[in-house]
Design a protein around this motif. Structure first.
Motif, mmCIF file in Angstrom:
data_model
loop_
_atom_site.group_PDB
_atom_site.id
_atom_site.type_symbol
_atom_site.label_atom_id
_atom_site.label_comp_id
_atom_site.label_asym_id
_atom_site.label_seq_id
_atom_site.Cartn_x
_atom_site.Cartn_y
_atom_site.Cartn_z
ATOM 1 N N UNK A 187 -14.386 -0.118 -1.973
ATOM 2 C CA UNK A 187 -13.604 0.768 -2.834
ATOM 3 C C UNK A 187 -12.349 0.088 -3.377
ATOM 4 N N UNK A 188 -11.959 -1.052 -2.775
ATOM 5 C CA UNK A 188 -10.799 -1.808 -3.223
ATOM 6 C C UNK A 188 -11.259 -2.944 -4.133
ATOM 7 N N UNK A 189 -10.497 -3.214 -5.181
ATOM 8 C CA UNK A 189 -10.913 -4.190 -6.197
ATOM 9 C C UNK A 189 -10.973 -5.589 -5.595
ATOM 10 N N UNK A 190 -12.099 -6.253 -5.771
ATOM 11 C CA UNK A 190 -12.299 -7.613 -5.280
ATOM 12 C C UNK A 190 -11.899 -8.612 -6.356
ATOM 13 N N UNK A 224 1.262 0.057 -12.323
ATOM 14 C CA UNK A 224 0.003 -0.183 -13.044
ATOM 15 C C UNK A 224 -1.116 -0.446 -12.048
ATOM 16 N N UNK A 225 -0.857 -1.328 -11.068
ATOM 17 C CA UNK A 225 -1.811 -1.609 -9.987
ATOM 18 C C UNK A 225 -1.041 -1.859 -8.701
ATOM 19 N N UNK A 226 -1.745 -1.776 -7.572
ATOM 20 C CA UNK A 226 -1.131 -1.954 -6.259
ATOM 21 C C UNK A 226 -1.988 -2.884 -5.402
ATOM 22 N N UNK A 227 -1.505 -3.151 -4.179
ATOM 23 C CA UNK A 227 -2.268 -3.966 -3.240
ATOM 24 C C UNK A 227 -2.227 -5.451 -3.536
ATOM 25 N N UNK A 228 -1.062 -5.945 -4.014
ATOM 26 C CA UNK A 228 -0.896 -7.369 -4.324
ATOM 27 C C UNK A 228 0.008 -8.036 -3.290
ATOM 28 N N UNK A 229 -0.204 -9.329 -3.087
ATOM 29 C CA UNK A 229 0.604 -10.064 -2.114
ATOM 30 C C UNK A 229 1.759 -10.796 -2.793
ATOM 31 N N UNK A 286 0.809 -1.216 0.000
ATOM 32 C CA UNK A 286 0.000 0.000 0.000
ATOM 33 C C UNK A 286 0.846 1.272 0.000
ATOM 34 N N UNK A 287 2.156 1.129 -0.088
ATOM 35 C CA UNK A 287 3.053 2.285 -0.087
ATOM 36 C C UNK A 287 3.364 2.662 -1.533
ATOM 37 N N UNK A 306 -6.501 -0.599 -6.877
ATOM 38 C CA UNK A 306 -5.849 -1.113 -5.676
ATOM 39 C C UNK A 306 -6.578 -2.396 -5.296
ATOM 40 N N UNK A 307 -5.836 -3.518 -5.219
ATOM 41 C CA UNK A 307 -6.451 -4.830 -5.006
ATOM 42 C C UNK A 307 -6.469 -5.258 -3.540
ATOM 43 N N UNK A 308 -6.140 -4.342 -2.645
ATOM 44 C CA UNK A 308 -6.538 -4.496 -1.260
ATOM 45 C C UNK A 308 -5.569 -5.056 -0.260
ATOM 46 N N UNK A 309 -4.556 -5.828 -0.691
ATOM 47 C CA UNK A 309 -3.654 -6.429 0.288
ATOM 48 C C UNK A 309 -2.776 -5.352 0.929
ATOM 49 N N UNK A 310 -2.559 -5.429 2.267
ATOM 50 C CA UNK A 310 -3.064 -6.384 3.253
ATOM 51 C C UNK A 310 -4.272 -5.865 4.027
ATOM 52 N N UNK A 311 -4.946 -4.843 3.517
ATOM 53 C CA UNK A 311 -6.098 -4.274 4.229
ATOM 54 C C UNK A 311 -7.241 -5.277 4.265
ATOM 55 N N UNK A 312 -7.472 -5.941 3.117
ATOM 56 C CA UNK A 312 -8.538 -6.936 3.019
ATOM 57 C C UNK A 312 -8.007 -8.171 2.307
ATOM 58 N N UNK A 313 -8.608 -9.300 2.607
ATOM 59 C CA UNK A 313 -8.278 -10.578 1.975
ATOM 60 C C UNK A 313 -9.379 -11.558 2.339
#
Length: 426
Positions: free
Chosen positions: A330-333, A266-271, A231-232, A305-312
């Protein structure tokens, strides 16, 4: 004797390019500048806690009962902890081994080393990782590079070197094998991109795929088991990067004008993204390992933003819960998710003639589930179709030129690193 002399010559010619980099060199800095504070500290056990009210995920779960595979399975090779494979013209195959070896499998099944491979930081989930072949025959590699502390993900490029006079990768079809196999080498491997956030941790991601027009590439960068970098926006960890073929930020990226990592993102929030493929309709699909449960298949759209680690849709390995994706709409599921985990490896979009009923499907290698998974697509909609038990950990999957499906068996936890060919049962 001539073959051995030629190999020795090639090895000498590439010795300088394969040397380990100086960890204190300024080149070890990432695109955002100096090493982020705290990145060399031990990896945390759990995702940061939040005060988000959990809204359970109720749709998209893709787990299916395992069934017997409808294939004839043939062992056609053996490798040591293989990670990825890519076909060259005329049926030659490149295979990466995490320990640092790049292998070439000749059409007759013989296997030899490719010389000139850069030094890697092997161990755990790191080492020599993905290999991809551009339309002009240029070879792209991703690997974990030794650093001041731990390692960092890098992207490198090289030309596949001369076998005999006038015979190179662009003319593989014209290179007769004869009774021997001419040695191959990487000419002048050059690092194009560095993550910059070196330190401990696995989960490199490291998958390379080219844009449909061949003019740019996409690279997955895992969050190295550190959670918060995903998320940074100033760290390249936990992102999908869109780069030029020279490793620079692609001018059409959402944050290009911001410079640094933002320009490349391109996108963020990946594990830990282990699969990345384009389909003929231009859509980009990605799959990634979740924590304890929550492996994902995502439709990748720029700037999301695909959410990691805020949601999973999974939980921390300690058992501490993480809010499900609907908790933050608001985060991509994910389009699909697996809980229990399948531990996805590589992924392809199948377009071959050998299995006409499967054309247009995604095939996903599964490690802990010891299976090959098929997903059908209808535009932006994905549906779980088959979960075939392979009885062993599957690391990668590729479509061969004849339309057969080739699998790389993982080399860990009892699996032996075999190369398997799937064809219709006779």
């Amino acid at each position: 004797m001539i073959r051995h002399a030629l190999l020795a010559t090639l090895m000498i010619g590439t010795a300088c390019s394969a040397q380990q980099p100086d960890p204190k060199s300024s080149a070890m800095q990432g695109p955002q500048g100096p090493q982020p504070a705290g990145a060399d500290q031990p990896v945390p056990q759990n995702a940061p806690t939040t005060n988000i009210r959990n809204v359970p995920a109720t749709t998209g779960r893709a787990n299916r009962p395992q069934t017997k595979p409808p294939f004839a399975v043939q062992t056609i090779g053996q490798f040591d902890e293989p990670f990825a494979m890519a076909f060259l013209p005329a049926g030659y195959l490149l295979v990466t081994e995490k320990g640092g070896a790049l292998k070439v499998r000749y059409p007759d099944g013989a296997v030899s080393d490719v010389a000139g491979v850069p030094a890697v930081a092997a161990g755990g989930q790191g080492g020599l990782l993905d290999v991809a072949v551009a339309a002009d025959g240029t070879i792209y590699l991703s690997y974990s590079e030794p650093a001041q502390v731990g390692s960092q993900l890098v992207l490198a490029r090289a030309n596949l070197g001369v076998w005999t006079a006038g015979c190179h990768v662009g003319k593989v079809a014209d290179c007769p094998l004869g009774e021997t196999h001419h040695p191959m080498l990487l000419n002048n491997p050059t690092v194009l991109w560095r993550a910059g956030s070196y330190g401990p941790g696995g989960q490199f991601g490291a998958r390379i795929t080219f844009a449909p027009d061949g003019q740019s590439l996409f690279l997955t960068s895992g969050e190295r088991q550190r959670f918060s970098p995903a998320q940074d926006p100033e760290q390249a960890l936990g992102k999908i990067l869109h780069l030029t073929l020279d490793g620079k930020a692609w001018p059409g990226n959402p944050g290009y004008k911001a410079g640094g990592v933002r320009a490349q993102t391109w996108t963020s929030g990946h594990r830990n993204p282990y699969g990345l493929v384009f389909t003929p309709d231009g859509r980009l699909w990605e799959e990634e390992m979740g924590p304890r449960g929550g492996d994902e298949l995502n439709l990748i759209e720029p700037g999301r933003n695909y959410g990691w680690p805020i949601v999973s849709n999974g939980d921390n390995y300690s058992g501490r819960p993480i809010p499900d994706h609907p908790s933050r709409p608001d985060l991509a599921a994910p389009a699909l998710w697996w809980n229990p985990s399948i531990s996805p490896g590589g992924m392809i979009h199948y377009s071959g003639s050998m299995f006409p009923a499967y054309r247009g499907s995604l095939f996903i290698a599964a490690l802990s589930d010891e299976s090959l998974i098929r997903v059908t697509l209808d535009g932006a909609t994905a549906r779980a179709a088959d979960q075939w038990s392979m009885g062993t950990r599957i690391r990668d999957v590729a479509q061969a030129p004849d339309g057969s499906i080739w699998l790389l068996e993982d080399g860990e936890k009892g699996s032996g690193g075999r190369l398997l060919r799937l064809a219709p049962r006779s």
